[in-house]
Scaffold this motif. Sequence first.
Motif, PDB file in Angstrom:
ATOM      1  N   LEU A   3       0.855  -1.179   0.000  1.00  0.00           N
ATOM      2  CA  LEU A   3       0.000   0.000   0.000  1.00  0.00           C
ATOM      3  C   LEU A   3       0.891   1.229   0.000  1.00  0.00           C
ATOM      4  N   GLU A   4       0.651   2.141  -0.926  1.00  0.00           N
ATOM      5  CA  GLU A   4       1.376   3.405  -0.921  1.00  0.00           C
ATOM      6  C   GLU A   4       0.655   4.363   0.014  1.00  0.00           C
ATOM      7  N   VAL A   5       1.422   5.007   0.872  1.00  0.00           N
ATOM      8  CA  VAL A   5       0.880   5.877   1.909  1.00  0.00           C
ATOM      9  C   VAL A   5       1.362   7.308   1.657  1.00  0.00           C
ATOM     10  N   ARG A   6       0.433   8.226   1.570  1.00  0.00           N
ATOM     11  CA  ARG A   6       0.787   9.641   1.372  1.00  0.00           C
ATOM     12  C   ARG A   6       1.331  10.225   2.672  1.00  0.00           C
ATOM     13  N   PRO A   7       2.092  11.317   2.599  1.00  0.00           N
ATOM     14  CA  PRO A   7       2.663  11.925   3.813  1.00  0.00           C
ATOM     15  C   PRO A   7       1.627  12.748   4.584  1.00  0.00           C
ATOM     16  N   ASP A   8       0.618  12.067   5.080  1.00  0.00           N
ATOM     17  CA  ASP A   8      -0.487  12.695   5.793  1.00  0.00           C
ATOM     18  C   ASP A   8      -0.849  11.787   6.970  1.00  0.00           C
ATOM     19  N   PRO A   9      -0.854  12.318   8.188  1.00  0.00           N
ATOM     20  CA  PRO A   9      -1.165  11.472   9.348  1.00  0.00           C
ATOM     21  C   PRO A   9      -2.508  10.743   9.256  1.00  0.00           C
ATOM     22  N   SER A  10      -3.459  11.257   8.480  1.00  0.00           N
ATOM     23  CA  SER A  10      -4.745  10.563   8.344  1.00  0.00           C
ATOM     24  C   SER A  10      -4.597   9.251   7.578  1.00  0.00           C
ATOM     25  N   GLU A  11      -3.485   9.061   6.894  1.00  0.00           N
ATOM     26  CA  GLU A  11      -3.227   7.833   6.157  1.00  0.00           C
ATOM     27  C   GLU A  11      -3.000   6.632   7.089  1.00  0.00           C
ATOM     28  N   SER A  56       6.163  10.351   1.475  1.00  0.00           N
ATOM     29  CA  SER A  56       5.369   9.146   1.221  1.00  0.00           C
ATOM     30  C   SER A  56       6.117   7.910   1.714  1.00  0.00           C
ATOM     31  N   ALA A  57       5.369   6.840   1.912  1.00  0.00           N
ATOM     32  CA  ALA A  57       5.948   5.575   2.360  1.00  0.00           C
ATOM     33  C   ALA A  57       5.227   4.439   1.650  1.00  0.00           C
ATOM     34  N   VAL A  58       5.818   3.262   1.714  1.00  0.00           N
ATOM     35  CA  VAL A  58       5.202   2.056   1.162  1.00  0.00           C
ATOM     36  C   VAL A  58       5.126   1.024   2.281  1.00  0.00           C
ATOM     37  N   LEU A  59       3.930   0.532   2.527  1.00  0.00           N
ATOM     38  CA  LEU A  59       3.678  -0.495   3.535  1.00  0.00           C
ATOM     39  C   LEU A  59       3.538  -1.830   2.816  1.00  0.00           C
ATOM     40  N   ARG A  60       4.236  -2.848   3.306  1.00  0.00           N
ATOM     41  CA  ARG A  60       4.140  -4.194   2.740  1.00  0.00           C
ATOM     42  C   ARG A  60       3.829  -5.196   3.844  1.00  0.00           C
ATOM     43  N   LEU A  78       6.128  -7.437   8.264  1.00  0.00           N
ATOM     44  CA  LEU A  78       5.661  -6.094   7.963  1.00  0.00           C
ATOM     45  C   LEU A  78       6.880  -5.254   7.596  1.00  0.00           C
ATOM     46  N   GLU A  79       6.788  -4.499   6.508  1.00  0.00           N
ATOM     47  CA  GLU A  79       7.871  -3.604   6.106  1.00  0.00           C
ATOM     48  C   GLU A  79       7.291  -2.241   5.779  1.00  0.00           C
ATOM     49  N   VAL A  80       8.026  -1.192   6.143  1.00  0.00           N
ATOM     50  CA  VAL A  80       7.664   0.170   5.753  1.00  0.00           C
ATOM     51  C   VAL A  80       8.909   0.817   5.170  1.00  0.00           C
ATOM     52  N   ASP A  81       8.797   1.216   3.893  1.00  0.00           N
ATOM     53  CA  ASP A  81       9.881   1.920   3.211  1.00  0.00           C
ATOM     54  C   ASP A  81       9.538   3.398   3.162  1.00  0.00           C
ATOM     55  N   ASP A  82      10.534   4.238   3.428  1.00  0.00           N
ATOM     56  CA  ASP A  82      10.332   5.670   3.246  1.00  0.00           C
ATOM     57  C   ASP A  82      11.554   6.255   2.544  1.00  0.00           C
ATOM     58  N   ALA A  83      11.450   7.490   2.123  1.00  0.00           N
ATOM     59  CA  ALA A  83      12.501   8.121   1.324  1.00  0.00           C
ATOM     60  C   ALA A  83      13.522   8.879   2.165  1.00  0.00           C
ATOM     61  N   SER A  84      13.440   8.777   3.477  1.00  0.00           N
ATOM     62  CA  SER A  84      14.395   9.469   4.344  1.00  0.00           C
ATOM     63  C   SER A  84      15.601   8.580   4.612  1.00  0.00           C
ATOM     64  N   SER A 116      17.189  -1.323   7.292  1.00  0.00           N
ATOM     65  CA  SER A 116      18.295  -1.303   6.343  1.00  0.00           C
ATOM     66  C   SER A 116      18.128  -0.104   5.421  1.00  0.00           C
ATOM     67  N   ARG A 117      19.237   0.333   4.874  1.00  0.00           N
ATOM     68  CA  ARG A 117      19.190   1.394   3.867  1.00  0.00           C
ATOM     69  C   ARG A 117      18.715   0.768   2.566  1.00  0.00           C
ATOM     70  N   GLU A 118      17.851   1.459   1.889  1.00  0.00           N
ATOM     71  CA  GLU A 118      17.311   1.003   0.609  1.00  0.00           C
ATOM     72  C   GLU A 118      17.360   2.181  -0.351  1.00  0.00           C
ATOM     73  N   GLY A 119      18.254   2.142  -1.322  1.00  0.00           N
ATOM     74  CA  GLY A 119      18.386   3.256  -2.260  1.00  0.00           C
ATOM     75  C   GLY A 119      18.715   4.534  -1.510  1.00  0.00           C
ATOM     76  N   THR A 120      17.891   5.560  -1.690  1.00  0.00           N
ATOM     77  CA  THR A 120      18.112   6.830  -0.986  1.00  0.00           C
ATOM     78  C   THR A 120      17.323   6.898   0.314  1.00  0.00           C
ATOM     79  N   GLY A 121      16.618   5.841   0.653  1.00  0.00           N
ATOM     80  CA  GLY A 121      15.814   5.836   1.871  1.00  0.00           C
ATOM     81  C   GLY A 121      16.150   4.660   2.764  1.00  0.00           C
ATOM     82  N   LYS A 122      15.130   4.163   3.464  1.00  0.00           N
ATOM     83  CA  LYS A 122      15.347   3.036   4.377  1.00  0.00           C
ATOM     84  C   LYS A 122      14.105   2.162   4.427  1.00  0.00           C
ATOM     85  N   ARG A 123      14.298   0.971   4.961  1.00  0.00           N
ATOM     86  CA  ARG A 123      13.216   0.016   5.195  1.00  0.00           C
ATOM     87  C   ARG A 123      13.286  -0.399   6.659  1.00  0.00           C
TER      88      ARG A 123
END
Length: 158
Positions: A3-11, A56-60, A78-84, A116-123
């Motif tokens: 699931l792609e999650v927008r950068p909004d706490p309501s997500e 944004s983040a990706v939930l798996r 459960l995994e959450v990837d973000d761009a930070s 772990s670091r993933e590309g320019t972000g982390k998981r």
Amino acid sequence: MQLEVRPDPSEVGRARRWARSRLAGAGIRADEPLAETLVLLVSELVTNAVVHTGRSAVLRLMLPGTVAEEAEEATVRLEVDDASDRSPEPRCVNGEATGGRGLALVDGLADRWGWSREGTGKRIWCELDRCSEREGAGPACGSGGGTVAYEGFAYEVV
């Protein structure tokens, strides 16, 4: 499934509903301790991703198959990837603080977790073991807890 999650706490609420529906589809009842724990972990990790990164983040979710015998003692991941690229760091908070306990919760509830670091972000990931309950015994899996080391200091979850 993801699931792609927008950068909004309501997500965060949408992520919890999505996780519950995926669990039900895998034959994991909503009232099972595993389901309740997993939904709480989804809430914590997605909140961290959208609130602390503002991106944004990706939930798996990786769930066991629907074959009953295999699913009874399977692992849910459960995994959450973000761009930070900022590493997750536990915070020391006092009893009056209204936040800052997310990683301690993850450490206390998950059987295993890490990042772990993933590309320019982390998981950030965590796993829960789904075990069949045996008569006369308490739950042997999904209870987490213990001590984890963070760059030179130990952090105990009680």
